[in-house]
Design an enzyme around this catalytic site. Structure first.
Site, PDB file in Angstrom:
ATOM      1  N   SER A 133      59.054  53.657  61.231  1.00  0.00           N
ATOM      2  CA  SER A 133      60.022  52.749  61.860  1.00  0.00           C
ATOM      3  C   SER A 133      61.274  53.543  62.225  1.00  0.00           C
ATOM      4  O   SER A 133      61.529  54.601  61.626  1.00  0.00           O
ATOM      5  CB  SER A 133      60.406  51.644  60.868  1.00  0.00           C
ATOM      6  OG  SER A 133      61.543  50.935  61.323  1.00  0.00           O
ATOM      7  N   TYR A 148      63.108  47.897  52.649  1.00  0.00           N
ATOM      8  CA  TYR A 148      62.083  48.305  53.629  1.00  0.00           C
ATOM      9  C   TYR A 148      62.428  49.682  54.200  1.00  0.00           C
ATOM     10  O   TYR A 148      61.570  50.555  54.308  1.00  0.00           O
ATOM     11  CB  TYR A 148      62.043  47.242  54.724  1.00  0.00           C
ATOM     12  CG  TYR A 148      61.158  47.526  55.914  1.00  0.00           C
ATOM     13  CD1 TYR A 148      59.784  47.336  55.857  1.00  0.00           C
ATOM     14  CD2 TYR A 148      61.709  47.940  57.138  1.00  0.00           C
ATOM     15  CE1 TYR A 148      58.974  47.570  56.975  1.00  0.00           C
ATOM     16  CE2 TYR A 148      60.915  48.177  58.257  1.00  0.00           C
ATOM     17  CZ  TYR A 148      59.551  47.989  58.167  1.00  0.00           C
ATOM     18  OH  TYR A 148      58.752  48.211  59.273  1.00  0.00           O
TER      19      TYR A 148
HETATM   20  N1  LIG Z   1      57.332  44.402  63.917  1.00  0.00           N
HETATM   21  C1  LIG Z   1      58.296  45.314  63.978  1.00  0.00           C
HETATM   22  O1  LIG Z   1      59.419  45.062  64.485  1.00  0.00           O
HETATM   23  C2  LIG Z   1      58.057  46.712  63.456  1.00  0.00           C
HETATM   24  C3  LIG Z   1      59.001  47.712  63.755  1.00  0.00           C
HETATM   25  C4  LIG Z   1      58.799  48.998  63.284  1.00  0.00           C
HETATM   26  C5  LIG Z   1      57.662  49.289  62.545  1.00  0.00           C
HETATM   27  N2  LIG Z   1      56.756  48.303  62.267  1.00  0.00           N
HETATM   28  C6  LIG Z   1      55.570  48.663  61.488  1.00  0.00           C
HETATM   29  O2  LIG Z   1      54.410  48.416  62.290  1.00  0.00           O
HETATM   30  C7  LIG Z   1      53.288  48.181  61.425  1.00  0.00           C
HETATM   31  C8  LIG Z   1      52.574  46.919  61.871  1.00  0.00           C
HETATM   32  O3  LIG Z   1      53.437  45.822  61.635  1.00  0.00           O
HETATM   33  P1  LIG Z   1      53.385  44.477  62.504  1.00  0.00           P
HETATM   34  O4  LIG Z   1      54.656  44.374  63.209  1.00  0.00           O
HETATM   35  O5  LIG Z   1      52.120  44.402  63.235  1.00  0.00           O
HETATM   36  O6  LIG Z   1      53.422  43.438  61.283  1.00  0.00           O
HETATM   37  P2  LIG Z   1      52.557  42.151  60.961  1.00  0.00           P
HETATM   38  O7  LIG Z   1      52.298  41.376  62.189  1.00  0.00           O
HETATM   39  O8  LIG Z   1      53.265  41.516  59.808  1.00  0.00           O
HETATM   40  O9  LIG Z   1      51.153  42.759  60.479  1.00  0.00           O
HETATM   41  C9  LIG Z   1      51.072  43.523  59.308  1.00  0.00           C
HETATM   42  C10 LIG Z   1      49.617  43.900  59.120  1.00  0.00           C
HETATM   43  O10 LIG Z   1      49.515  44.729  57.953  1.00  0.00           O
HETATM   44  C11 LIG Z   1      48.512  44.149  57.117  1.00  0.00           C
HETATM   45  N3  LIG Z   1      48.715  44.460  55.719  1.00  0.00           N
HETATM   46  C12 LIG Z   1      49.798  44.196  54.947  1.00  0.00           C
HETATM   47  N4  LIG Z   1      49.582  44.594  53.682  1.00  0.00           N
HETATM   48  C13 LIG Z   1      48.317  45.123  53.668  1.00  0.00           C
HETATM   49  C14 LIG Z   1      47.520  45.690  52.666  1.00  0.00           C
HETATM   50  N5  LIG Z   1      47.936  45.803  51.384  1.00  0.00           N
HETATM   51  N6  LIG Z   1      46.284  46.145  52.981  1.00  0.00           N
HETATM   52  C15 LIG Z   1      45.839  46.034  54.259  1.00  0.00           C
HETATM   53  N7  LIG Z   1      46.528  45.474  55.258  1.00  0.00           N
HETATM   54  C16 LIG Z   1      47.770  45.028  54.955  1.00  0.00           C
HETATM   55  C17 LIG Z   1      48.595  42.659  57.395  1.00  0.00           C
HETATM   56  O11 LIG Z   1      47.430  42.027  56.907  1.00  0.00           O
HETATM   57  P3  LIG Z   1      47.446  40.465  56.376  1.00  0.00           P
HETATM   58  O12 LIG Z   1      47.262  39.622  57.610  1.00  0.00           O
HETATM   59  O13 LIG Z   1      46.320  40.414  55.422  1.00  0.00           O
HETATM   60  O14 LIG Z   1      48.786  40.227  55.746  1.00  0.00           O
HETATM   61  C18 LIG Z   1      48.720  42.682  58.895  1.00  0.00           C
HETATM   62  O15 LIG Z   1      47.481  42.914  59.501  1.00  0.00           O
HETATM   63  C19 LIG Z   1      53.854  48.111  60.006  1.00  0.00           C
HETATM   64  O16 LIG Z   1      53.684  49.349  59.360  1.00  0.00           O
HETATM   65  C20 LIG Z   1      55.341  47.846  60.247  1.00  0.00           C
HETATM   66  O17 LIG Z   1      56.133  48.254  59.158  1.00  0.00           O
HETATM   67  C21 LIG Z   1      56.917  47.030  62.709  1.00  0.00           C
END
Ligand SMILES: NC(=O)c1ccc[n+]([C@@H]2O[C@H](COP(=O)([O-])OP(=O)(O)OC[C@H]3O[C@@H](n4cnc5c(N)ncnc54)[C@H](OP(=O)(O)O)[C@@H]3O)[C@@H](O)[C@H]2O)c1
Length: 240
Positions: free
Chosen positions: A134, A147
């Protein structure tokens, strides 16, 4: 690394950025994509759209689940550590359990996946690991202090891995997105980039061999601030 003919594993593939990464990998010509999810029933519609998607039950915080996935997916050449949580906000206001949840997934789980898949990746002529970090890996955003700390720790481990794996034909890529339009930040009002755009930029970055992938306009702008003056980014995040 070319994505064409790669065998890709995406963690957290059932929604958000992970789901978009599965689609982007296939569009770039991947031979097969293992779609990791805690609940594989949430992959039914996605897997139904493409015969190159293999649902894989996977909780990255469970040693048994990670070992079972590594035993099953023996042909992976591109590991995308995408799964993440945002459980801890302020470092003083978050509970120990919230802080532990962020480190369990964003740091320990991500590292456990890499360690478990190393023997698999080492067998490939060319392999790659992508860690989705991030912009708050570069400087803490105090409103998301817990975080930020976990993502900074994972950034540090990503750099360490790059050196440790340099002789093993495994490239290591860090991804530093700004806000993405997913469930994770659904309740936060701010400009966000679509997961499809971010996923495509990640695939392009891996193909171009970039060690730091800045996949959206916000991440590029913040990276420029950080490169010029790390304290300026710290101050900018503190004001948010
Ligand atoms: N959204 C943002 O603004 C943003 C910005 C920078 C970086 N990121 C990073 O991008 C990545 C994807 O995030 P996103 O935005 O797509 O978030 P999201 O929509 O909340 O999705 C998170 C995903 O991670 C899975 N997950 C969480 N804990 C897990 C575990 N213990 N084992 C396996 N899967 C797990 C969730 O599965 P479940 O459905 O089972 O919970 C879901 O599929 C993350 O690393 C996040 O930190 C996001």
């Amino acid at each position: 690394m070319n994505i064409a003919n790669a065998v890709v594993l995406v963690t957290g593939a059932n929604r958000g950025l992970g789901r978009a990464l599965v689609v982007a990998s296939l569009e770039a010509g991947a031979k097969l994509v293992y779609a990791g999810a805690r609940d594989t029933s949430q992959l039914r519609d996605l897997a139904g759209q493409h015969d190159k998607i293999v649902p894989l039950e996977l909780d990255i915080t469970s040693a048994a689940s990670v070992a079972a996935a590594a035993a099953r997916a023996q042909d992976v050449t591109l590991l995308v550590n995408n799964a993440g949580v945002l459980a801890a906000y302020g470092v003083l206001t978050s509970t120990p359990a919230e802080l532990e949840a962020d480190f369990a997934t964003n740091f320990f789980g991500t590292l456990a996946m890499t360690k478990a898949f190393l023997p698999v990746l080492e067998r490939a002529d060319r392999a790659a690991i992508v860690n989705v970090l991030s912009v708050v890996s570069f400087a803490s955003m105090p409103a998301l202090g817990g975080y930020s700390a976990a993502k900074a720790a994972s950034f540090s481990a990503t750099q360490a891995l790059r050196k440790d794996l340099a002789k093993r034909t495994i490239s290591v890529h860090g991804v530093f997105p700004g806000p993405i339009d997913t469930d994770m930040v659904r309740q936060i009002e701010m400009p966000k980039t679509s997961p499809a755009v971010v996923a495509e930029a990640i695939i392009d970055g891996v193909e171009a061999g970039l060690e730091e992938i800045l996949p959206d306009p916000t991440s590029r702008q913040m990276f420029d601030v950080w490169k010029r003056d790390p304290k300026a980014l710290e101050r900018q995040f503190a004001s948010m």
